[in-house]
Design a protein around this motif. Structure first.
Motif, PDB file in Angstrom:
ATOM      1  N   GLU A 281      -4.205   4.562   8.336  1.00  0.00           N
ATOM      2  CA  GLU A 281      -4.468   3.937   7.034  1.00  0.00           C
ATOM      3  C   GLU A 281      -3.148   3.677   6.295  1.00  0.00           C
ATOM      4  O   GLU A 281      -2.982   2.630   5.661  1.00  0.00           O
ATOM      5  N   LEU A 282      -2.215   4.677   6.389  1.00  0.00           N
ATOM      6  CA  LEU A 282      -0.906   4.474   5.753  1.00  0.00           C
ATOM      7  C   LEU A 282      -0.140   3.337   6.434  1.00  0.00           C
ATOM      8  O   LEU A 282       0.539   2.555   5.778  1.00  0.00           O
ATOM      9  N   ASP A 284      -1.503   0.801   7.843  1.00  0.00           N
ATOM     10  CA  ASP A 284      -2.118  -0.432   7.341  1.00  0.00           C
ATOM     11  C   ASP A 284      -1.502  -0.818   6.003  1.00  0.00           C
ATOM     12  O   ASP A 284      -1.174  -1.994   5.762  1.00  0.00           O
ATOM     13  N   GLU A 285      -1.349   0.176   5.103  1.00  0.00           N
ATOM     14  CA  GLU A 285      -0.769  -0.108   3.790  1.00  0.00           C
ATOM     15  C   GLU A 285       0.690  -0.551   3.926  1.00  0.00           C
ATOM     16  O   GLU A 285       1.123  -1.487   3.252  1.00  0.00           O
ATOM     17  N   ALA A 286       1.412   0.145   4.819  1.00  0.00           N
ATOM     18  CA  ALA A 286       2.833  -0.194   4.994  1.00  0.00           C
ATOM     19  C   ALA A 286       3.006  -1.617   5.509  1.00  0.00           C
ATOM     20  O   ALA A 286       3.888  -2.354   5.075  1.00  0.00           O
ATOM     21  N   GLU A 287       2.173  -2.017   6.452  1.00  0.00           N
ATOM     22  CA  GLU A 287       2.307  -3.352   7.054  1.00  0.00           C
ATOM     23  C   GLU A 287       2.044  -4.462   6.049  1.00  0.00           C
ATOM     24  O   GLU A 287       2.503  -5.590   6.231  1.00  0.00           O
ATOM     25  N   LYS A 288       1.329  -4.133   4.971  1.00  0.00           N
ATOM     26  CA  LYS A 288       1.093  -5.134   3.937  1.00  0.00           C
ATOM     27  C   LYS A 288       2.362  -5.426   3.130  1.00  0.00           C
ATOM     28  O   LYS A 288       2.413  -6.404   2.384  1.00  0.00           O
ATOM     29  N   LEU A 289       3.372  -4.532   3.270  1.00  0.00           N
ATOM     30  CA  LEU A 289       4.641  -4.750   2.551  1.00  0.00           C
ATOM     31  C   LEU A 289       5.490  -5.836   3.210  1.00  0.00           C
ATOM     32  O   LEU A 289       6.453  -6.321   2.617  1.00  0.00           O
ATOM     33  N   ALA A 301       7.445   1.751  -2.610  1.00  0.00           N
ATOM     34  CA  ALA A 301       6.125   1.905  -1.990  1.00  0.00           C
ATOM     35  C   ALA A 301       6.252   2.582  -0.632  1.00  0.00           C
ATOM     36  O   ALA A 301       5.466   3.493  -0.312  1.00  0.00           O
ATOM     37  N   LEU A 305       4.713   6.062   0.646  1.00  0.00           N
ATOM     38  CA  LEU A 305       3.916   6.146   1.871  1.00  0.00           C
ATOM     39  C   LEU A 305       4.523   7.144   2.847  1.00  0.00           C
ATOM     40  O   LEU A 305       3.812   7.908   3.504  1.00  0.00           O
ATOM     41  N   TRP A 309       3.030  10.339   4.412  1.00  0.00           N
ATOM     42  CA  TRP A 309       3.043  10.409   5.876  1.00  0.00           C
ATOM     43  C   TRP A 309       3.546  11.779   6.343  1.00  0.00           C
ATOM     44  O   TRP A 309       2.935  12.437   7.169  1.00  0.00           O
TER      45      TRP A 309
END
Length: 409
Positions: A281-282, A284-289, A301, A305, A309
């Motif tokens: 999930e983290l 996923d959030e990181a890849e949005k950066l 951010a 994360l 992590w």
């Protein structure tokens, strides 16, 4: 005896030409008739007419120098004055006089033109010198260096001035280029020194990380690894060739430790499976950066994360390369963006901003202590006065902090 409007031959064979100053002896003719004598000397006259006409054309249509033109005029004038031709010699003298006037006029025009070109060249070189002296103070190392090289090419294309003026201007121009080169060399030497300092710090961090890799004191050692990571980030970047190797050793030492801890905690597979879900999930959030559009926000951010992590713990061994690889990909993107920011940042200005911020922070802290002391002593008037002073210092500190943020912290 034979004659025409411009000359005659007497019975002795002497040939005369008529001029405004009276008759002048042209020469003696014994080889034929008087008519042939006149025809011969008239042809010599026509030859002079042709030569003067050609000279007039050269003066009018070519860049014949004034000196050469005057030499040609003097030569023709001598021939006319020697009276070895029959024709309107006075008209030829008038044409030669006009040619002299024309040549003098052309001489003055060229002199004026040359003076104008010299003034223009002087003004152009003055402008180049001024620009070079301004560029010598620039911190835009690449663009200023390219512009200075372009100025040299422009200088080479300009006419030379008198030796003294040209040498003086070139000395200033050359001095400006040398000053810029000296400053640029010092800047990059300082940058290299900073990166060398970072390398030494990271060497020490790597040595400690490797010494901890065999530890079985799981909790404190993991906490120490987190501290080492923070120190690593604060150290700045070393030279590229050293940075990657040091990073691989640093991460490798941590991997050894955390791999051993994972083996000891094998019974926590269920927990690790949950950890994997959380880390995915983290990720996923990181890849949005990515792609990075706001480096500061992305860095903050990702730091958040990464902290979450690290707090999660390990995941199953077979799943770790994939999920960590996703985070490493994002981390590399941020590092590449940081490289770009590093190149755009002025370390000297950032250092000055940091120094000013530190001074203001110290002043604010001191004022707060004085206010507390005044309140404790019951001196509210003094405390209120100090509080107003604190407001001003705090406003300056806030402004300085905001400026420091523009340099990346």
């Amino acid at each position: 005896m034979s004659s025409d409007p411009w000359g005659r031959v007497d019975e002795t064979g002497t040939v005369y030409v008529r001029t405004s100053e009276g008759e002048q002896v042209v020469g003696s003719w014994q080889a034929g008739t008087p008519e042939e004598a006149l025809a011969y000397f008239e042809r010599k006259y026509e030859g002079l007419v042709v030569e003067i006409g050609l000279l007039e054309k050269r003066v009018r249509t070519t860049d014949l120098s004034a000196k050469d033109a005057q030499t040609a005029i003097d030569h023709l004038r001598t021939q006319v004055d020697e009276h070895h031709a029959v024709g309107d010699l006075d008209a030829l003298r008038v044409r030669l006089d006009k040619l002299v006037t024309t040549v003098e006029s052309r001489r003055e025009e060229r002199k004026a033109q040359k003076a104008k070109q010299t003034d223009e060249a002087r003004a152009a070189k003055d402008a180049l010198v001024v620009e070079a002296e301004q560029l010598a103070q620039s911190d835009q190392w690449r663009s200023a260096g390219e512009r200075l090289r372009a100025l040299v090419d422009i200088w080479k294309g300009l006419p030379r001035l008198d030796r003294k003026s040209d040498d003086e201007l070139w000395h200033r121009f050359s001095h400006a280029r040398s000053a810029f080169s000296k400053r640029r060399k010092a800047h990059f030497a300082s940058l290299d020194a900073q990166r060398e300092d970072a390398r030494k710090v990271k060497e020490r961090l790597v040595a400690e990380a490797e010494s901890l890799s065999k530890s079985t004191d799981w909790g404190p050692t993991a906490a120490r690894y987190r501290e080492l990571m923070a120190d690593w980030k604060a150290a700045g970047r070393a030279q590229r060739e050293s940075e990657d190797d040091l990073w691989n050793r640093f991460r490798g030492a941590q991997d050894v430790f955390f791999a051993a801890r994972s083996e000891v905690f094998a019974e926590r597979d269920a927990e690790q499976t949950e950890n994997l879900k959380l880390k995915e999930e983290l990720a996923d959030e990181a890849e949005k950066l990515v792609p990075i559009t706001d480096l500061k926000a992305a860095r903050a951010a990702f730091r958040s994360l990464n902290e979450r992590w690290e707090a999660i713990g390990h995941v199953p061994r077979d799943a770790r390369p994939k999920v960590e690889g996703r985070m490493h990909t994002v981390e590399r993107a941020i590092q590449e963006a940081e490289e770009g920011e590093w190149r755009r940042t002025n370390p000297e200005a950032r250092a000055r901003a940091a120094g000013l911020t530190g001074q203001l922070q110290a002043a604010v802290d001191k004022l707060r202590e004085q206010i507390d002391a005044a309140r404790a002593a019951g001196n509210n008037a003094k405390a209120d006065k100090l509080a107003r002073e604190l407001e001003g210092r705090q406003a300056l500190l806030d402004q300085a902090l905001k400026g420091l943020e523009e340099f990346g912290g």
